[in-house]
Scaffold this motif. Structure first.
Motif, PDB file in Angstrom:
ATOM      1  N   CYS A  68       1.227  -1.325  -0.343  1.00 34.24           N
ATOM      2  CA  CYS A  68       0.284   0.030  -0.412  1.00 34.24           C
ATOM      3  C   CYS A  68       0.399   1.253  -0.183  1.00 34.24           C
ATOM      4  O   CYS A  68       1.481   1.397   0.896  1.00 34.24           O
ATOM      5  N   ALA A  92      -3.295   0.693  -2.668  1.00 34.50           N
ATOM      6  CA  ALA A  92      -2.933  -0.949  -3.507  1.00 34.50           C
ATOM      7  C   ALA A  92      -2.311  -0.910  -4.919  1.00 34.50           C
ATOM      8  O   ALA A  92      -2.846  -1.207  -5.717  1.00 34.50           O
ATOM      9  N   ARG A 108      -8.046   2.366  -1.799  1.00 30.60           N
ATOM     10  CA  ARG A 108      -8.579   1.642  -0.531  1.00 30.60           C
ATOM     11  C   ARG A 108      -9.258   2.490   0.680  1.00 30.60           C
ATOM     12  O   ARG A 108     -10.127   2.317   0.800  1.00 30.60           O
ATOM     13  N   HIS A 137     -13.832   3.267   1.127  1.00 29.44           N
ATOM     14  CA  HIS A 137     -13.221   3.789   2.684  1.00 29.44           C
ATOM     15  C   HIS A 137     -13.125   5.221   2.512  1.00 29.44           C
ATOM     16  O   HIS A 137     -12.420   5.314   1.492  1.00 29.44           O
ATOM     17  N   PRO A 177      -9.651   0.148   6.459  1.00 26.54           N
ATOM     18  CA  PRO A 177      -9.088  -0.742   5.155  1.00 26.54           C
ATOM     19  C   PRO A 177      -7.452  -1.389   5.727  1.00 26.54           C
ATOM     20  O   PRO A 177      -7.338  -2.803   5.053  1.00 26.54           O
TER      21      PRO A 177
END
Length: 193
Positions: A68, A92, A108, A137, A177
């Motif tokens: 990430c 990601a 994410r 999110h 996440p």
């Protein structure tokens, strides 16, 4: 009335497209594309906003899992006509030094720190657009008298809308996440305090 500079004229009659943002070197920093229209930051950001964005970026970088990346003020291509610039993006995706945007399916988490000029877009327009693009999110951070209040939203996938799941004012602990634990009051602590 002053004529518009040439770079502000869309290359086609139907407005701007996401890829056009990368070809506007004269455009001010933080130019966004919403529904084919260029959106410019109209007022300078306040110190509180900048300090909070920086602190959130650093804190999330420290907690993000392998694979990430955490970026501040990087646009997200939601579709052909929308490329907003969240204050913080967690994606990601591999780090690429020449990257100028993330695809929605890489993202994410997006975070918007509300300022007076962005309040309507952050609370309604971007909330809807990020959900429609499938971003799982969304956090909206509001300035309150006691410090930041983080409004945490999670995507209801089938309906492509966000469901509010928490409002955090002192600490924020989440499992998605990825595991996140933030001391919100510390994020905006004044130097020397």
């Amino acid at each position: 009335m002053t004529a518009l500079p040439d770079w502000m004229r869309p290359p086609r009659g139907e407005g701007w497209f996401a890829e056009d943002l990368d070809h506007l070197p004269e455009a001010p920093r933080h130019t966004e594309l919403i529904d084919g229209a260029l959106v410019f930051r109209v007022s300078p950001q306040r110190s509180w906003h900048g300090r909070l964005v920086t602190a959130l970026t650093v804190a999330l970088e420290q907690q993000a899992p392998e694979g990430c990346v955490v970026e501040r003020e990087m646009t997200v291509r939601l579709d052909a006509r929308n490329r907003p610039e969240p204050d913080v993006v967690v994606a990601a995706a591999p780090y690429e030094e020449d990257r100028t945007w993330f695809a929605a399916d890489e993202v994410r988490l997006v975070i918007e720190v509300v300022s007076p000029e962005s309040a309507h877009r952050d609370r309604t327009v971007k909330l809807r657009k990020y959900a429609e693009a499938g971003i799982a999110h969304y956090w909206r951070v509001e300035k309150e008298d006691t410090g930041p209040a983080v409004h945490v939203h999670e995507l209801d996938g089938p309906r492509r809308t966000y469901v509010p799941i928490a409002i955090a004012r002192e600490t924020l602990t989440l499992s998605v996440p990825f595991p996140i634990d933030l001391d919100l009051l510390r994020l905006v602590r004044r130097p020397g305090a």
